[in-house]
Design a protein around this motif. Structure first.
Motif, PDB file in Angstrom:
ATOM      1  N   VAL A 176      -3.803  -5.169  -5.051  1.00 61.74           N
ATOM      2  CA  VAL A 176      -4.267  -3.849  -4.636  1.00 61.74           C
ATOM      3  C   VAL A 176      -4.274  -2.916  -5.841  1.00 61.74           C
ATOM      4  O   VAL A 176      -3.474  -3.072  -6.767  1.00 61.74           O
ATOM      5  CB  VAL A 176      -3.354  -3.272  -3.518  1.00 61.74           C
ATOM      6  CG1 VAL A 176      -1.951  -3.047  -4.041  1.00 61.74           C
ATOM      7  CG2 VAL A 176      -3.910  -1.984  -2.946  1.00 61.74           C
ATOM      8  N   SER A 177      -5.195  -1.967  -5.834  1.00 61.79           N
ATOM      9  CA  SER A 177      -5.232  -0.944  -6.879  1.00 61.79           C
ATOM     10  C   SER A 177      -5.805   0.338  -6.294  1.00 61.79           C
ATOM     11  O   SER A 177      -6.597   0.302  -5.347  1.00 61.79           O
ATOM     12  CB  SER A 177      -6.075  -1.393  -8.075  1.00 61.79           C
ATOM     13  OG  SER A 177      -7.453  -1.328  -7.763  1.00 61.79           O
ATOM     14  N   LYS A 178      -5.393   1.454  -6.874  1.00 67.68           N
ATOM     15  CA  LYS A 178      -5.940   2.755  -6.484  1.00 67.68           C
ATOM     16  C   LYS A 178      -6.134   3.576  -7.744  1.00 67.68           C
ATOM     17  O   LYS A 178      -5.259   3.615  -8.609  1.00 67.68           O
ATOM     18  CB  LYS A 178      -5.000   3.472  -5.513  1.00 67.68           C
ATOM     19  CG  LYS A 178      -4.959   2.846  -4.129  1.00 67.68           C
ATOM     20  CD  LYS A 178      -4.176   3.697  -3.137  1.00 67.68           C
ATOM     21  CE  LYS A 178      -4.184   3.050  -1.759  1.00 67.68           C
ATOM     22  NZ  LYS A 178      -3.445   3.856  -0.756  1.00 67.68           N
ATOM     23  N   ALA A 231      -3.830   6.103 -12.045  1.00 70.43           N
ATOM     24  CA  ALA A 231      -4.041   4.935 -11.193  1.00 70.43           C
ATOM     25  C   ALA A 231      -2.800   4.052 -11.171  1.00 70.43           C
ATOM     26  O   ALA A 231      -1.876   4.219 -11.975  1.00 70.43           O
ATOM     27  CB  ALA A 231      -5.249   4.131 -11.694  1.00 70.43           C
ATOM     28  N   CYS A 232      -2.824   3.103 -10.237  1.00 64.99           N
ATOM     29  CA  CYS A 232      -1.711   2.164 -10.103  1.00 64.99           C
ATOM     30  C   CYS A 232      -2.263   0.855  -9.553  1.00 64.99           C
ATOM     31  O   CYS A 232      -3.202   0.856  -8.743  1.00 64.99           O
ATOM     32  CB  CYS A 232      -0.661   2.733  -9.151  1.00 64.99           C
ATOM     33  SG  CYS A 232       0.839   1.731  -9.007  1.00 64.99           S
ATOM     34  N   SER A 233      -1.709  -0.264 -10.016  1.00 64.37           N
ATOM     35  CA  SER A 233      -2.174  -1.560  -9.520  1.00 64.37           C
ATOM     36  C   SER A 233      -1.002  -2.516  -9.376  1.00 64.37           C
ATOM     37  O   SER A 233       0.036  -2.348 -10.018  1.00 64.37           O
ATOM     38  CB  SER A 233      -3.213  -2.168 -10.469  1.00 64.37           C
ATOM     39  OG  SER A 233      -2.617  -2.566 -11.696  1.00 64.37           O
ATOM     40  N   LEU A 243      -5.269  -9.622  -8.903  1.00 62.70           N
ATOM     41  CA  LEU A 243      -5.162  -8.294  -8.312  1.00 62.70           C
ATOM     42  C   LEU A 243      -4.928  -8.386  -6.801  1.00 62.70           C
ATOM     43  O   LEU A 243      -5.640  -9.082  -6.092  1.00 62.70           O
ATOM     44  CB  LEU A 243      -6.439  -7.494  -8.588  1.00 62.70           C
ATOM     45  CG  LEU A 243      -6.434  -6.040  -8.104  1.00 62.70           C
ATOM     46  CD1 LEU A 243      -5.440  -5.217  -8.910  1.00 62.70           C
ATOM     47  CD2 LEU A 243      -7.838  -5.440  -8.211  1.00 62.70           C
ATOM     48  N   LEU A 270      -8.632   3.094 -10.014  1.00 60.83           N
ATOM     49  CA  LEU A 270      -9.400   2.392 -11.043  1.00 60.83           C
ATOM     50  C   LEU A 270     -10.826   2.143 -10.540  1.00 60.83           C
ATOM     51  O   LEU A 270     -11.023   1.800  -9.371  1.00 60.83           O
ATOM     52  CB  LEU A 270      -8.732   1.055 -11.393  1.00 60.83           C
ATOM     53  CG  LEU A 270      -7.342   1.155 -12.047  1.00 60.83           C
ATOM     54  CD1 LEU A 270      -6.705  -0.217 -12.154  1.00 60.83           C
ATOM     55  CD2 LEU A 270      -7.426   1.822 -13.420  1.00 60.83           C
ATOM     56  N   ARG A 306      -0.367  -6.765  -9.249  1.00 57.98           N
ATOM     57  CA  ARG A 306      -0.937  -8.096  -9.439  1.00 57.98           C
ATOM     58  C   ARG A 306       0.147  -9.150  -9.294  1.00 57.98           C
ATOM     59  O   ARG A 306       1.302  -8.913  -9.651  1.00 57.98           O
ATOM     60  CB  ARG A 306      -1.592  -8.224 -10.826  1.00 57.98           C
ATOM     61  CG  ARG A 306      -2.838  -7.366 -11.015  1.00 57.98           C
ATOM     62  CD  ARG A 306      -3.361  -7.436 -12.439  1.00 57.98           C
ATOM     63  NE  ARG A 306      -4.550  -6.628 -12.629  1.00 57.98           N
ATOM     64  CZ  ARG A 306      -5.807  -7.070 -12.506  1.00 57.98           C
ATOM     65  NH1 ARG A 306      -6.008  -8.362 -12.226  1.00 57.98           N
ATOM     66  NH2 ARG A 306      -6.836  -6.280 -12.683  1.00 57.98           N
ATOM     67  N   ILE A 318       2.225   1.771  -3.593  1.00 57.11           N
ATOM     68  CA  ILE A 318       1.189   2.329  -4.469  1.00 57.11           C
ATOM     69  C   ILE A 318       0.963   3.803  -4.170  1.00 57.11           C
ATOM     70  O   ILE A 318       0.855   4.649  -5.070  1.00 57.11           O
ATOM     71  CB  ILE A 318      -0.134   1.543  -4.305  1.00 57.11           C
ATOM     72  CG1 ILE A 318       0.056   0.076  -4.685  1.00 57.11           C
ATOM     73  CG2 ILE A 318      -1.241   2.182  -5.137  1.00 57.11           C
ATOM     74  CD1 ILE A 318       0.383  -0.171  -6.122  1.00 57.11           C
ATOM     75  N   ASN A 364       0.830  -1.210   0.000  1.00 58.45           N
ATOM     76  CA  ASN A 364       0.000   0.000   0.000  1.00 58.45           C
ATOM     77  C   ASN A 364       0.862   1.258   0.000  1.00 58.45           C
ATOM     78  O   ASN A 364       0.524   2.257  -0.652  1.00 58.45           O
ATOM     79  CB  ASN A 364      -0.939   0.004   1.211  1.00 58.45           C
ATOM     80  CG  ASN A 364      -2.123  -0.926   1.026  1.00 58.45           C
ATOM     81  OD1 ASN A 364      -2.636  -1.079  -0.080  1.00 58.45           O
ATOM     82  ND2 ASN A 364      -2.574  -1.556   2.095  1.00 58.45           N
ATOM     83  N   LEU A 385     -12.380  -2.818 -12.869  1.00 59.11           N
ATOM     84  CA  LEU A 385     -11.749  -3.943 -12.192  1.00 59.11           C
ATOM     85  C   LEU A 385     -12.530  -5.244 -12.378  1.00 59.11           C
ATOM     86  O   LEU A 385     -11.968  -6.333 -12.291  1.00 59.11           O
ATOM     87  CB  LEU A 385     -11.596  -3.643 -10.694  1.00 59.11           C
ATOM     88  CG  LEU A 385     -10.608  -2.523 -10.339  1.00 59.11           C
ATOM     89  CD1 LEU A 385     -10.636  -2.231  -8.852  1.00 59.11           C
ATOM     90  CD2 LEU A 385      -9.184  -2.896 -10.774  1.00 59.11           C
TER      91      LEU A 385
END
Length: 395
Positions: A266-268, A249-251, A264, A270, A253, A238, A235, A275
């Motif tokens: 974590v992502s922020k 955004a950023c993810s 996946l 999106l 995987r 990111i 976290n 998703l």
């Protein structure tokens, strides 16, 4: 005062190299030797040493040194009360003309060794000063705030590496003792492994940005070494990517070898709709990244290496930078940056982001290794306990 450009480059390179040594080597002795060596080189010092406090003898015991003569190292024991004691209170101390300073032991030995200035930085683990990192110069010199910050960061990494090694050592001792009680020998892991993660090119063009990158790497390295919670590290990675790169955004995987999908973590930035578009497949979603190569997709709406082209257009994604997450010399996942406009990244940007991706991989592997050790200990306790019960029932 801003660091001059070539020093900024050296600090960024050196800090990442030392952090990778800490993460990938099984030998604490090797880690500390590399730390001292690289600190001496980066600051252009004459020599360096790292000593730890022996609470039983109240002495500073040498664990690593660079460019100090055997005669100097054998001059006699250092007392923590007499050898620059302020450092053990957590202070950074610079002493010029060390051969005349009352806080110094063995002044004549310093003069004979050609040591004038000493920079002493505390080595701290879990809020406690456990030792001191010292750099020696042959001439009278000053150290900039950035130089002191850099050496302090290295000293902190040394302290955290010691604390981190202690955690694994304690668990290993518990498991080894348990098995030895019933005549089972725990296999020994090799020592002195010089394993390295995939190197990256580094050609900084902006000294102030390089200093910012160094500080972020320091923060993340500190988090990795002080926490076994990989989610916290991921976290943070990111969060830092979004803040410094100003992307949409950023993810992150990870590879699922069974399903051949990129799952996946974590992502922020999106949307939920995006998703839920469907799974990403290893063989269809920017395949080159999984060969360990950073890939920039400038036009995410038409590039055939991408899945779900229409969904990306709907989401407003113009460009994608896809970076491999490498741990133990294997690609275990991907870190991706999504931008709303077509954009490029400098080699310095890619180097920094590659470092973050590798650190995320290290955090994930560290957490898995620690959990495995805990599981092994729990498993053997349960198994041996069951065998004891079964043996008692047969008597």
């Amino acid at each position: 005062m801003m660091m001059i450009k070539h020093k900024t480059i050296e600090y960024f390179r050196t800090f990442f190299d030392v952090s990778q040594t800490i993460f990938s080597s099984l030998s604490l002795e090797y880690i500390l030797k590399i730390l001292v060596r690289r600190a001496v080189t980066a600051l252009g010092a004459k020599a360096g040493s790292l000593r730890l406090v022996n609470e039983n003898t109240n002495r500073l015991e040498l664990v690593a040194s660079q460019n100090l003569s055997r005669k100097y190292l054998n001059k006699g024991p250092l007392s923590s009360d007499q050898s620059i004691p302020e450092v053990l209170e957590g202070k950074v101390v610079i002493i010029k003309e060390s051969f005349n300073d009352p806080r110094i032991q063995y002044k004549s030995a310093k003069l004979e060794e050609g040591i004038n200035t000493i920079l002493s930085v505390p080595v701290i683990a879990k809020s406690k000063v456990i030792g001191v990192l010292r750099l020696y110069s042959g001439e009278s010199r000053d150290f900039s705030d950035e130089e002191i910050e850099f050496v302090s960061a290295l000293a902190e990494m040394g302290g955290l590496a010691i604390a981190n090694a202690k955690i694994y050592e304690d668990e290993g001792i518990k498991l080894s003792s348990l098995l030895n009680e019933v005549g089972i020998e725990l296999p020994k892991e090799p020592t002195g492994v010089k394993q390295r993660l995939k190197p990256f090119a580094l050609e900084p063009v902006d000294p102030s940005r390089s200093l910012e990158y160094f500080r972020i790497l320091h923060e993340i390295t500190r988090t990795i070494l002080s926490s076994l919670d990989s989610k916290q590290v991921i976290n943070l990675v990111i969060e830092k990517v979004l803040a410094i790169m100003h992307v949409k955004a950023c993810s992150l995987r990870l590879i699922n070898e069974t399903t051949r999908e990129l799952e996946l973590v974590v992502s922020k930035g999106l949307s939920e709709g995006y998703l839920k578009k469907g799974p990403l497949h290893i063989d269809k979603s920017i395949r080159e990244t999984l060969d360990g190569v950073p890939v920039l997709i400038r036009d995410a709406k038409t590039d055939p290496r991408i899945e779900y082209l229409s969904e990306k257009a709907k989401e407003g994604i113009a460009s994608i930078l896809s970076l491999p997450i490498i741990a133990r010399k294997r690609v275990i996942g991907i870190l991706r940056l999504y931008s709303q406009e077509t954009r490029d990244y400098s080699r310095e940007d890619v180097a920094f982001l590659s470092a973050l991706a590798e650190m995320a991989g290290v955090a994930i592997i560290n957490a898995r290794m620690y959990e495995k050790t805990k599981y092994d200990l729990s498993f053997w306790k349960t198994t041996l306990g069951y065998l004891d019960i079964a043996t008692d029932q047969k008597k």
